[in-house]
Design a protein around this motif. Structure first.
Motif, PDB file in Angstrom:
ATOM      1  N   ILE A 308      32.862  56.014  39.704  1.00  0.00           N
ATOM      2  CA  ILE A 308      32.178  56.953  40.617  1.00  0.00           C
ATOM      3  C   ILE A 308      32.165  58.354  40.015  1.00  0.00           C
ATOM      4  O   ILE A 308      31.145  59.052  40.027  1.00  0.00           O
ATOM      5  CB  ILE A 308      32.858  56.945  41.995  1.00  0.00           C
ATOM      6  N   ILE A 315      27.885  57.169  44.052  1.00  0.00           N
ATOM      7  CA  ILE A 315      27.609  55.815  43.592  1.00  0.00           C
ATOM      8  C   ILE A 315      26.533  55.136  44.421  1.00  0.00           C
ATOM      9  O   ILE A 315      25.924  54.150  43.996  1.00  0.00           O
ATOM     10  CB  ILE A 315      28.911  54.975  43.610  1.00  0.00           C
ATOM     11  N   ALA A 351      26.887  50.978  46.127  1.00  0.00           N
ATOM     12  CA  ALA A 351      26.330  50.633  44.820  1.00  0.00           C
ATOM     13  C   ALA A 351      25.576  49.308  44.876  1.00  0.00           C
ATOM     14  O   ALA A 351      25.857  48.436  45.705  1.00  0.00           O
ATOM     15  CB  ALA A 351      27.443  50.553  43.779  1.00  0.00           C
TER      16      ALA A 351
END
Length: 438
Positions: A308, A315, A351
């Motif tokens: 991150i 992210i 993500a």
């Protein structure tokens, strides 16, 4: 001398053991309760990936020395030695679930009408064997003619066939000279090659496997704690580990920094030992084990947070390519996989995660997608995470991958990639504990 041997339980341990004993020249019958598993094994096909196992199964199911069955009647009064290779999975409180062992004793013992040796190979809490011995003799028509021994296994996933055929030591927890003689006949071939033997009581045999795993887990967590210190202080943990390893009192084994340990053995075995230590009032040991676990879990979070951070602290919406799903190379085992913990952590923060592994096949799950190649995983990736040390990943050509990704950033979570090669190809390669080389 050829013996007749049964192996009850055909998971990772039992299948490898049965094939190995057939290789030693014995007649072997493996027992399982799942018809599909027995059918597959009788066709010489393992139901897990392990280097060399399929060849061994094919060879000895063809030779007639090895077969598999669902029926305890096939083995009860046939075998001279019965090996128990049952799973002892973790219960919610961290203790070992012994239900498979108890169910097997209840199924086998009433059919034992002649003397036999029963050998436990499962990892169990100390004190389990005497209770099983009493249960066996109480239920078996042969009564006191049934003896229990304990022989802990030390198989490494990815190397299990070699560890079975050429063990680095054999531990026999026995109660009589007769049991010791039988076990020496079982392992006559490795003993002829001067394999070290430890003969001991049942309690010591029960403790040895958990003690070994706990010590190795402690070494792994120690070097990972040092990696975090190196990261902050500007050191190089790989050089530090090499220097420590040259000390004969320490040794280099299991001092490889990275994501930490996982799999089906280390985590459950050390937790079970901690629970048993608490039950017996040995809190100093359980406290040590809990600290080892804290470090191991933190290492996964450390790597995820490092990813991150490399993306500027955001992210969400970014594509993350994860190379590796198995908990280590050489196996398709994803139990307590550090790679998947990191993948889940990053997905939970928004993500887009795609995972590739050359052997591990994941069941459909929320959180990320498993893809079929490295190329597919890294295409348009904002960051690449190398999390399982498969040779396929170690020898990737970073110059070929560079045009495929959105950002040339890779985190080497296993510290196995050749940093100068990646950096010469224009990549930013990050390794925990190697701040001095960044």
């Amino acid at each position: 001398m050829t013996l007749r041997i049964s192996v009850i339980g055909t998971g990772y341990l039992g299948t490898t053991l049965a094939a190995g004993l057939a290789e030693f020249g014995h007649e072997v019958i493996g027992v399982d309760i799942v018809p599909e598993v027995v059918k597959k094994l009788n066709a010489g096909q393992p139901h897990m990936f392990e280097n060399g196992l399929e060849h061994l199964l094919e060879q000895h199911t063809r030779s007639g020395r090895l077969r598999f069955t669902l029926d305890y009647d096939d083995i009860a009064d046939w075998a001279d030695v019965h090996f128990l290779a049952l799973g002892t999975p973790e219960l919610p409180d961290g203790s070992a679930d012994l239900s498979q062992l108890h169910a097997t004793i209840d199924a086998l013992a009433p059919k034992l009408t002649k003397p036999a040796l029963v050998v436990g190979r499962s990892t169990v809490p100390v004190g389990t064997a005497p209770a099983l011995q009493e249960r066996l003799r109480r239920l078996a028509p042969a009564g006191d003619g049934i003896e229990l021994a304990w022989q802990p296994e030390f198989l490494r996933e990815g190397f299990a066939v070699g560890d079975t055929l050429r063990p680095d030591r054999l531990v026999f927890g026995v109660q009589s000279d007769h049991a010791l003689r039988l076990l020496k006949q079982v392992y006559a071939i490795p003993l002829s090659e001067e394999t070290p033997v430890i003969t001991c009581d049942l309690a010591t045999a029960e403790l040895i496997k958990q003690a070994a795993n706990t010590f190795l887990a402690t070494k792994i967590s120690f070097i990972n704690a040092m990696a975090q210190l190196c990261q902050v202080a500007g050191g190089d943990v790989t050089v530090l580990a090499d220097a420590l390893g040259l000390d004969a009192r320490i040794g280099r084994g299991h001092l490889s920094p990275g994501l930490g340990f996982g799999g089906g053995c280390f985590p459950k075995d050390i937790r079970a030992l901690a629970v048993r230590a608490d039950e017996l009032g040995v809190n100093v040991l359980s406290d040590l084990i809990k600290s080892v676990e804290v470090i191991n879990s933190a290492q996964r979070v450390e790597l995820a947070e490092l990813a991150i951070d490399q993306l500027g602290g955001e992210i969400a919406g970014k594509k993350v390519a994860v190379l590796g799903a198995a908990f280590k190379e050489g196996t398709d085992d994803t139990r307590d996989s550090p790679s998947l913990t990191v993948a889940d952590y990053l997905h939970d923060r928004g993500a887009i995660v795609e995972v590739y592994d050359p052997q591990a096949h994941l069941a459909p799950r929320d959180g990320f997608t498993q893809v079929g190649s490295v190329i597919e995983a890294v295409r348009d990736a904002d960051i690449v995470l190398h999390l399982t040390a498969w040779p396929e990943f170690r020898y990737l050509d970073p110059a070929e991958l560079a045009p495929l990704v959105r950002s040339k950033i890779i985190i080497d979570g296993r510290l196995k990639l050749h940093a100068p090669t990646w950096r010469d190809a224009g990549w930013k390669l990050v390794q925990i504990g190697r701040a001095a080389t960044l």
